[in-house]
Write an enzyme that holds these catalytic residues in place. Sequence first.
Site, PDB file in Angstrom:
ATOM      1  N   HIS A 115       4.471  -9.316  69.938  1.00 42.84           N
ATOM      2  CA  HIS A 115       3.802 -10.542  69.481  1.00 42.84           C
ATOM      3  C   HIS A 115       4.614 -11.743  69.942  1.00 42.84           C
ATOM      4  O   HIS A 115       5.498 -12.236  69.233  1.00 42.84           O
ATOM      5  CB  HIS A 115       3.667 -10.531  67.952  1.00 42.84           C
ATOM      6  CG  HIS A 115       2.793 -11.613  67.412  1.00 42.84           C
ATOM      7  ND1 HIS A 115       1.622 -11.367  66.727  1.00 42.84           N
ATOM      8  CD2 HIS A 115       2.897 -12.961  67.460  1.00 42.84           C
ATOM      9  CE1 HIS A 115       1.060 -12.512  66.377  1.00 42.84           C
ATOM     10  NE2 HIS A 115       1.829 -13.507  66.812  1.00 42.84           N
TER      11      HIS A 115
ATOM     12  N   HIS B  66       3.783 -15.448  72.272  1.00 43.44           N
ATOM     13  CA  HIS B  66       2.796 -16.277  72.968  1.00 43.44           C
ATOM     14  C   HIS B  66       3.433 -16.902  74.203  1.00 43.44           C
ATOM     15  O   HIS B  66       4.555 -17.422  74.133  1.00 43.44           O
ATOM     16  CB  HIS B  66       2.289 -17.380  72.046  1.00 43.44           C
ATOM     17  CG  HIS B  66       1.505 -16.873  70.879  1.00 43.44           C
ATOM     18  ND1 HIS B  66       0.127 -16.825  70.867  1.00 43.44           N
ATOM     19  CD2 HIS B  66       1.905 -16.390  69.677  1.00 43.44           C
ATOM     20  CE1 HIS B  66      -0.288 -16.333  69.709  1.00 43.44           C
ATOM     21  NE2 HIS B  66       0.775 -16.062  68.973  1.00 43.44           N
TER      22      HIS B  66
ATOM     23  N   GLY C 267      -4.792 -18.941  66.237  1.00 47.25           N
ATOM     24  CA  GLY C 267      -5.110 -20.256  65.697  1.00 47.25           C
ATOM     25  C   GLY C 267      -5.165 -20.265  64.177  1.00 47.25           C
ATOM     26  O   GLY C 267      -4.778 -19.295  63.521  1.00 47.25           O
TER      27      GLY C 267
ATOM     28  N   HIS D 107      -4.818 -11.854  64.924  1.00 47.65           N
ATOM     29  CA  HIS D 107      -3.979 -12.424  63.874  1.00 47.65           C
ATOM     30  C   HIS D 107      -4.752 -12.365  62.551  1.00 47.65           C
ATOM     31  O   HIS D 107      -5.961 -12.591  62.524  1.00 47.65           O
ATOM     32  CB  HIS D 107      -3.683 -13.902  64.148  1.00 47.65           C
ATOM     33  CG  HIS D 107      -2.722 -14.173  65.257  1.00 47.65           C
ATOM     34  ND1 HIS D 107      -2.862 -13.656  66.523  1.00 47.65           N
ATOM     35  CD2 HIS D 107      -1.607 -14.951  65.291  1.00 47.65           C
ATOM     36  CE1 HIS D 107      -1.868 -14.096  67.283  1.00 47.65           C
ATOM     37  NE2 HIS D 107      -1.092 -14.892  66.558  1.00 47.65           N
TER      38      HIS D 107
ATOM     39  N   GLU E 112      -1.546 -14.529  58.183  1.00 51.63           N
ATOM     40  CA  GLU E 112      -0.366 -15.358  58.447  1.00 51.63           C
ATOM     41  C   GLU E 112      -0.356 -16.563  57.507  1.00 51.63           C
ATOM     42  O   GLU E 112       0.657 -16.853  56.860  1.00 51.63           O
ATOM     43  CB  GLU E 112      -0.348 -15.833  59.896  1.00 51.63           C
ATOM     44  CG  GLU E 112       0.840 -16.729  60.222  1.00 51.63           C
ATOM     45  CD  GLU E 112       0.799 -17.308  61.631  1.00 51.63           C
ATOM     46  OE1 GLU E 112       1.827 -17.888  62.045  1.00 51.63           O
ATOM     47  OE2 GLU E 112      -0.241 -17.198  62.310  1.00 51.63           O
TER      48      GLU E 112
ATOM     49  N   ASP F   5       7.104 -14.327  68.073  1.00 46.33           N
ATOM     50  CA  ASP F   5       5.969 -15.248  68.028  1.00 46.33           C
ATOM     51  C   ASP F   5       6.094 -16.355  69.085  1.00 46.33           C
ATOM     52  O   ASP F   5       5.454 -16.286  70.129  1.00 46.33           O
ATOM     53  CB  ASP F   5       5.821 -15.827  66.624  1.00 46.33           C
ATOM     54  CG  ASP F   5       4.429 -16.343  66.315  1.00 46.33           C
ATOM     55  OD1 ASP F   5       3.505 -16.079  67.103  1.00 46.33           O
ATOM     56  OD2 ASP F   5       4.258 -17.011  65.284  1.00 46.33           O
TER      57      ASP F   5
END
Length: 342
Positions: free
Chosen positions: A19, A21, A172, A199, A202, A280
């Site tokens: 995970h 980005h 998002g 996702h 979160e 992340d």
Amino acid sequence: MPGDSLRAFIHALPKVELHVHLVGSAGVDAVLALARRHPSAGVPTDAVELREFFTFRDFPHFLKVYWAVQSMLTDRHDIESLVLGLTDSLRSQNVRYAEVTVTPYNHMVDGMPADELLAGLASGRAEAARRGVDLAWCFDIPGEKGLAAGRETLAFALTERPDGLVSFGLGGPEVSVPRAQFAPFFAAALEAGLHSVPHAGETSGPATVWSAVRDLSAERIGHGTSSADDPALLAHLAEHRIPLEVCPTSNLRTQQVATIAGHPVGRMLSAGVIVTLNTDDPPMFDATLEGEYLAVAEAFGLGAENLRQLARNAVDASFLPAAAKSYLLTEIIATPTPASPA
């Protein structure tokens, strides 16, 4: 286990990141260079001011910063530069394989031609392999941009289908962005052979995770932090072996948790959930994968065998071919356990 021995063991473990980005992997130097080329983006061009810019007040503020950085990416060279910056960071931590999240819709809305994005990903991935890091891609929907983003992301993924694309995600904001509305796109992606990795949980409650599992047929959950608030959900995740991509420092920096010691990862582990540790958006959160292992070990009193199991979890939860998984698992098992102090 003494601190230095623990750090050395964590470094020696062959690791997998599930995970991370691509845009969020942009380091300070890379962002400064981009900001100076694109002053209209509103990103600070001074290093001290940029570090303050990366001090997040909450999750919406983090998204605002993230989108500002993304808006400065214009061509294949920018994309390749991010890929190789991430590669070098991973290699320095003995990370052998990573599944990297890319959001094609956002890049194209910002004006990047599709062939530029694909070329940057392809050249970056090829060079990463030469540097000893195997990369795969997750193309995700920016959920806040609605069904149009879902349709376009799916069409792009299935039409272009670049080498290394293994999964389909959803990112998002979660609040007021129901997971179920994206179900048709996930069904089509699964039918085409991609894996479902949305996702959920979160910044929202367990209901979002339940929806990701039931409506999107999630094979892994990005974050899943609030799963710990629902014992029945934890039991379901454990029974059905649905791994969580847990990102403790990210949750701390966006103020989803107050401390690492207060992170629900301890309850997840106690419930038998398959936990993987991840960064992340590492430079934005001042995070490293080695640092995640160390922080969780120190906060929850984990020893070498617990950490070895976390490394194995990430391999098992990955979408690597079976032979590659077997090779990495053998290396993890063979990593020497630090000697206990006399």
